[in-house]
Write a protein that holds these residues in place. Structure first.
Motif, short mmCIF file in Angstrom:
data_model
loop_
_atom_site.label_atom_id
_atom_site.label_comp_id
_atom_site.label_asym_id
_atom_site.label_seq_id
_atom_site.Cartn_x
_atom_site.Cartn_y
_atom_site.Cartn_z
N GLY A 168 0.82 -1.20 0.00
CA GLY A 168 0.00 0.00 0.00
C GLY A 168 0.85 1.25 0.00
N LEU A 169 0.15 2.39 0.04
CA LEU A 169 0.78 3.69 0.03
C LEU A 169 1.18 4.07 1.45
CD1 LEU A 169 1.29 6.12 -1.96
CD2 LEU A 169 -0.86 7.06 -1.11
N VAL A 170 2.44 4.51 1.63
CA VAL A 170 2.88 4.94 2.96
C VAL A 170 3.01 6.46 3.04
CG1 VAL A 170 4.02 2.81 3.58
CG2 VAL A 170 5.29 4.53 2.31
N MET A 171 3.16 7.11 1.92
CA MET A 171 3.14 8.57 1.84
C MET A 171 3.01 8.93 0.37
SD MET A 171 7.12 9.69 2.42
CE MET A 171 7.15 8.95 4.03
N ALA A 234 2.70 12.28 5.00
CA ALA A 234 1.93 12.74 3.84
C ALA A 234 0.49 12.99 4.21
CB ALA A 234 2.00 11.70 2.73
N ARG A 235 -0.12 13.91 3.48
CA ARG A 235 -1.56 14.13 3.55
C ARG A 235 -2.03 14.61 4.92
NH1 ARG A 235 -2.83 14.37 -1.78
NH2 ARG A 235 -1.99 12.58 -2.87
N PHE A 236 -1.11 15.14 5.72
CA PHE A 236 -1.57 15.80 6.93
C PHE A 236 -2.31 17.06 6.53
CE2 PHE A 236 1.80 14.32 10.21
CZ PHE A 236 1.00 13.26 10.55
N VAL A 250 -8.29 17.49 16.83
CA VAL A 250 -7.64 16.64 15.83
C VAL A 250 -8.36 15.30 15.77
CG1 VAL A 250 -5.55 15.35 15.24
CG2 VAL A 250 -5.38 17.73 15.98
N LEU A 251 -8.81 14.94 14.58
CA LEU A 251 -9.44 13.64 14.34
C LEU A 251 -8.40 12.72 13.72
CD1 LEU A 251 -12.91 14.76 12.89
CD2 LEU A 251 -12.28 14.29 15.27
N ASP A 252 -8.34 11.50 14.20
CA ASP A 252 -7.32 10.54 13.77
C ASP A 252 -7.96 9.27 13.25
OD1 ASP A 252 -4.84 9.14 13.52
OD2 ASP A 252 -5.25 8.20 15.47
N ARG A 297 -4.88 12.11 8.73
CA ARG A 297 -4.83 11.68 7.32
C ARG A 297 -6.17 11.99 6.67
NH1 ARG A 297 -6.95 6.50 5.71
NH2 ARG A 297 -7.84 5.34 7.45
N THR A 298 -6.12 12.34 5.39
CA THR A 298 -7.34 12.66 4.65
C THR A 298 -7.53 11.76 3.45
OG1 THR A 298 -6.13 14.34 3.39
CG2 THR A 298 -7.30 15.08 5.37
N ASP A 299 -6.66 10.76 3.30
CA ASP A 299 -6.81 9.79 2.22
C ASP A 299 -6.21 8.46 2.67
OD1 ASP A 299 -4.11 10.15 2.15
OD2 ASP A 299 -4.02 10.94 0.10
N ASP A 300 -6.07 7.54 1.74
CA ASP A 300 -5.60 6.20 2.07
C ASP A 300 -4.08 6.18 2.15
OD1 ASP A 300 -5.52 3.51 2.58
OD2 ASP A 300 -5.78 2.90 0.49
N THR A 301 -3.54 6.86 3.16
CA THR A 301 -2.10 6.95 3.38
C THR A 301 -1.76 6.44 4.77
OG1 THR A 301 -1.98 8.90 1.95
CG2 THR A 301 -0.12 8.52 3.43
N PHE A 302 -0.64 5.73 4.88
CA PHE A 302 -0.20 5.26 6.19
C PHE A 302 0.50 6.38 6.94
CE2 PHE A 302 3.21 3.63 8.87
CZ PHE A 302 2.47 2.89 9.77
N VAL A 303 0.20 6.53 8.22
CA VAL A 303 0.86 7.50 9.08
C VAL A 303 1.31 6.76 10.34
CG1 VAL A 303 0.66 9.67 10.34
CG2 VAL A 303 -0.62 9.34 8.21
N GLU A 304 2.57 6.90 10.70
CA GLU A 304 3.09 6.24 11.89
C GLU A 304 2.39 6.76 13.14
OE1 GLU A 304 7.33 6.45 12.16
OE2 GLU A 304 7.59 6.18 9.99
N LEU A 305 2.32 5.89 14.14
CA LEU A 305 1.65 6.28 15.39
C LEU A 305 2.31 7.49 16.02
CD1 LEU A 305 1.11 2.72 16.91
CD2 LEU A 305 -0.60 4.17 15.82
#
Length: 482
Positions: A168-171, A234-236, A250-252, A297-305
């Motif tokens: 998948g996409l990570v950024m 990405a996508r913040f 902030v919504l997560d 995130r606002t799309d299908d992107t991975f964001v580290e905890l």
């Protein structure tokens, strides 16, 4: 006339035809020249009006010979041209221009428990880099952004050394493939083949089983090699400096990109369900005009905890709401209903601990090395600040449970706590809301229902309003818990 390569090249305007025409024209011009023209023979110039009958006879014979020589030369030149054209290969068509995101269309595994190969068909050649991580054993493949159009269930079943893999996409601009392994391995080959004979380009990864010492030595070397520069999360949501004094929420939406989260029996993914819910909740909160709302995130992107926590702190958030769904694997019993979690060092029960362990594995699932934890969390000053933050978090959690009772079915123990990493911001009150169980048919029906999502969203908005009204009345007007 075609060129020697079977087609006219740029600037080729029939040059071969022009050569033959020039030879023929020159010969005729010399033969038909008038009295002022000259015929050159053996280095002497002879004028027609200066010769007698014998001379004209010799001139006629020479002219006849010249014509025959010209014809022979033309025939020879044409023969050479035709022979060259027949022997020379036709020009190959120009390769198609490579543009846009590469598309992965198929993946397959081959081999046994000693050595295993992963092959992925891809639309055009791209760069790839593979490296290993331990505890648990994984191999991570970093590649440019790829559109994964793979068959359903790809990667869910392994072979040989590879237990399973995900992708998948990570950024923005970068994708990742993570392989779960049965044990320590060594990456022996990692390369991409060019497309050939109508076949797509192919990513190839070869793994060989090794002992742990060999694995750790190779992993240490791999992980110290330079990697492609990462451009940050990405996508913040980004927000310019503002004098707006409204509280920041902030919504997560949990998971994303390479980390799908839980999966319903019918195929729905947690990462998609929670992103849709969080986006609708954002719109509801913003519609009140009382809050500035940001999303991790606002799309299908991975964001580290850790990046989710860092983002909330950077935005000086006064509240972090992490949105998730839960699931029980078959054989673990039945559970249903929404649950609200806060942070604690000790889980309230075994199920809360199980969920925290599962959610905290998100970075491992995405191939992130978690060898080092930030020392600041253990700092005693931060621990003191976190105590007050936990109080605010528990207060908001009670509000959410109270409001959601009227809109959603709740778990039999709707308010719990455990050591969730995403809730560890020391100065941002934070809760994690599990909307329901995708493994439960009734919960899943609600999660995909727009009507239910709207009611549940309204309940959370009311809880947010009650929380800030109470807190502001109590003097907590700072951007963070202080």
């Amino acid at each position: 006339m075609s060129s020697y390569w079977g087609k006219r090249t740029p600037g080729d305007d029939g040059a071969g035809d022009q050569v033959v025409v020039r030879i023929f024209s020159r010969a005729l011009a010399e033969f038909m020249s008038n009295g002022k023209s000259a015929v050159v023979s053996q280095g002497h110039t002879v004028r027609r009006n200066a010769v007698g009958p014998a001379g004209r006879h010799r001139l006629s014979a020479n002219a006849s010979l010249a014509v025959r020589l010209v014809v022979l030369a033309i025939a020879l030149d044409l023969a050479l041209l035709l022979q060259a054209q027949a022997q020379m290969p036709l020009a190959l068509p120009d390769p198609p221009a490579v543009d846009g995101t590469a598309i992965a269309t198929d993946a397959r595994l081959a081999g046994d428990d000693k050595q295993t190969r992963l092959v992925i068909d891809i639309s055009h050649k791209i760069d790839m880099r593979a490296f290993a991580l331990a505890d648990p054993y994984r191999v991570v493949i970093e590649i440019p952004q790829v559109d994964f159009q793979l068959p359903p269930d790809t990667g869910e079943h392994g072979r040989g050394i590879i237990k399973a893999f995900r992708y998948g996409l990570v950024m923005s601009g970068q994708s990742r493939i993570v392989l779960d392994l049965t044990g320590p391995v060594r990456v022996t080959k990692a390369f991409v083949l060019d497309p050939v004979d109508g076949q797509p380009a192919r990513m190839v990864l070869d793994l060989v089983a090794v002992d742990r010492e060999t694995f750790l030595r190779a992993a240490a070397i791999d992980n110290h090699l330079p990697r492609p520069a990462e451009r940050g999360p990405a996508r913040f949501d980004r927000e310019e400096h503002t004098t707006d004094s409204r509280p920041v929420v902030v919504l997560d939406p949990g998971h994303g990109g390479i980390d799908p989260g839980t999966r319903a029996p019918s195929g729905e993914l947690e990462k998609d369900l929670v992103l849709e819910f969080a986006s609708a909740l954002r719109a509801k909160l913003e519609a009140t005009g009382k809050y500035r709302v940001m999303m991790t995130r606002t799309d299908d992107t991975f964001v580290e905890l850790s990046e989710r926590v860092r983002f909330a702190r950077q935005q000086q958030a006064q509240l972090l709401i992490s949105i998730h769904c839960d699931a029980l694997v078959r054989g673990e019993g039945e559970a249903e209903g929404a649950t609200v979690y806060t942070l604690s060092d000790k889980a309230t029960d075994a199920e809360a601990q199980r969920l925290a362990d599962t959610e905290n594995r998100a970075d491992i699932i995405a191939g992130v090395d978690l060898a080092a934890e930030p020392d600041e969390i253990a700092d005693i000053l931060i621990d003191l600040a976190q105590r007050e933050t936990k109080t605010f978090s528990a207060h908001f959690a009670r509000n959410v449970v109270k409001e959601m009772r009227t809109a959603a079915r709740l778990h039999k123990r709707p308010q719990r706590s455990a050591g969730f990493k995403v809730l560890k911001a020391p100065d941002v009150p934070s809760v994690l809301i599990e909307l329901g169980y995708v493994s439960n048919a009734r919960d899943l029906k609600q999660l995909v229902s727009e009507t239910w999502r709207s009611r549940a969203g309204d309940a959370i908005v009311h809880a947010v309003h009650t929380y800030f009204t109470t807190r502001l009345a109590g003097g907590g007007t700072g951007a963070r818990a202080q």
